[in-house]
Scaffold this motif. Structure first.
Motif, short mmCIF file in Angstrom:
data_model
loop_
_atom_site.label_atom_id
_atom_site.label_comp_id
_atom_site.label_asym_id
_atom_site.label_seq_id
_atom_site.Cartn_x
_atom_site.Cartn_y
_atom_site.Cartn_z
N LEU A 166 0.84 -1.19 0.00
CA LEU A 166 0.00 0.00 0.00
C LEU A 166 0.88 1.24 0.00
N ARG A 167 0.53 2.23 -0.78
CA ARG A 167 1.17 3.54 -0.81
C ARG A 167 2.65 3.50 -1.22
N THR A 168 3.07 2.49 -1.96
CA THR A 168 4.48 2.42 -2.36
C THR A 168 4.80 3.49 -3.40
N ALA A 169 3.91 3.72 -4.36
CA ALA A 169 4.15 4.76 -5.37
C ALA A 169 4.17 6.13 -4.71
N GLU A 170 3.27 6.34 -3.78
CA GLU A 170 3.22 7.62 -3.08
C GLU A 170 4.48 7.85 -2.25
N PHE A 171 4.97 6.77 -1.61
CA PHE A 171 6.21 6.88 -0.84
C PHE A 171 7.39 7.19 -1.77
N ALA A 172 7.47 6.45 -2.87
CA ALA A 172 8.57 6.67 -3.83
C ALA A 172 8.55 8.09 -4.37
N ALA A 173 7.37 8.68 -4.49
CA ALA A 173 7.23 10.05 -5.00
C ALA A 173 7.41 11.10 -3.90
N GLY A 174 7.63 10.68 -2.66
CA GLY A 174 7.82 11.62 -1.57
C GLY A 174 6.53 12.23 -1.04
N LYS A 175 5.39 11.61 -1.36
CA LYS A 175 4.10 12.17 -0.94
C LYS A 175 3.62 11.66 0.42
N VAL A 176 4.13 10.52 0.87
CA VAL A 176 3.79 9.99 2.19
C VAL A 176 5.08 9.58 2.89
N ALA A 177 5.04 9.52 4.21
CA ALA A 177 6.24 9.25 5.01
C ALA A 177 6.68 7.79 4.99
N PHE A 178 5.76 6.88 4.71
CA PHE A 178 6.10 5.45 4.71
C PHE A 178 5.04 4.68 3.95
N PRO A 179 5.40 3.53 3.38
CA PRO A 179 4.40 2.64 2.79
C PRO A 179 3.92 1.63 3.84
N SER A 180 2.96 0.83 3.46
CA SER A 180 2.43 -0.20 4.34
C SER A 180 2.20 -1.46 3.52
N VAL A 181 1.91 -2.56 4.20
CA VAL A 181 1.46 -3.79 3.55
C VAL A 181 0.25 -4.28 4.32
N ARG A 182 -0.71 -4.84 3.60
CA ARG A 182 -1.96 -5.29 4.21
C ARG A 182 -1.87 -6.76 4.59
N LEU A 183 -2.08 -7.03 5.89
CA LEU A 183 -2.12 -8.40 6.39
C LEU A 183 -3.47 -9.04 6.11
N ASN A 184 -4.55 -8.28 6.40
CA ASN A 184 -5.91 -8.75 6.14
C ASN A 184 -6.81 -7.52 6.03
N ASP A 185 -8.10 -7.72 5.96
CA ASP A 185 -9.03 -6.60 5.77
C ASP A 185 -8.92 -5.54 6.87
N GLU A 186 -8.45 -5.92 8.05
CA GLU A 186 -8.46 -5.01 9.19
C GLU A 186 -7.08 -4.61 9.70
N THR A 187 -6.02 -5.24 9.22
CA THR A 187 -4.70 -5.02 9.83
C THR A 187 -3.64 -4.78 8.77
N ILE A 188 -2.79 -3.76 9.04
CA ILE A 188 -1.67 -3.47 8.16
C ILE A 188 -0.38 -3.39 8.97
N PHE A 189 0.74 -3.53 8.28
CA PHE A 189 2.06 -3.26 8.82
C PHE A 189 2.57 -2.00 8.14
#
Length: 142
Positions: A34-57
């Motif tokens: 999640l948000r890897t393109a935005e992170f690479a473009a400097g638009k967000v402070a960090f990306p995430s990955v989705r574990l399931n519908d309710e939880t991310i890292f």
């Protein structure tokens, strides 16, 4: 109606290279980045990955540590990983995860049997590290 029962929302992991970490979690664990393109473009402070519908890292770069001001001592926690994060999977997905990790050359522990967890004793479990040294346990229940 909103279900407001207590759930795990997210875990923040310190990582050296957030995009490389997202790639690992996608390819080895099958998590959605999640948000890897935005992170690479400097638009967000960090990306995430989705574990399931309710939880991310959240994959927080170590360079953020100096800006951690929400709690006294937060900056000093950078680089100190939690003991481990445990992922409970259905048996088939558990076996598939172990196979993917083996294919990628990720060192794995031997199996443990009947280790206690949130749902009682787990039938099998094993441990592995991500590229940043964060320790994970994968398990399945009977």
């Amino acid at each position: 109606m909103t279900d407001n029962t207590t759930r795990l929302d997210h875990v923040v992991l310190w990582v050296r290279d957030p995009l490389a970490a997202a790639d690992f979690y996608e390819k080895a664990l099958g998590m959605e980045p999640l948000r890897t393109a935005e992170f690479a473009a400097g638009k967000v402070a960090f990306p995430s990955v989705r574990l399931n519908d309710e939880t991310i890292f959240d994959l927080a770069p170590l360079t953020m540590a100096e800006r951690m001001r929400m709690l006294p001592g937060s900056a000093e926690s950078a680089g100190h990983t939690v003991n481990h994060v445990c992922l409970a999977l259905p048996e088939q997905e558990f076996d598939a995860l172990r196979s993917r990790l083996e294919e990628q050359g990720v060192p794995l522990s031997d199996f443990s049997y009947d280790a206690y967890g949130a749902r009682g004793p787990a039938r099998r479990s094993f441990y592995f590290r991500d590229p940043d040294g964060n320790v994970f346990e994968a398990r399945h229940y009977a």
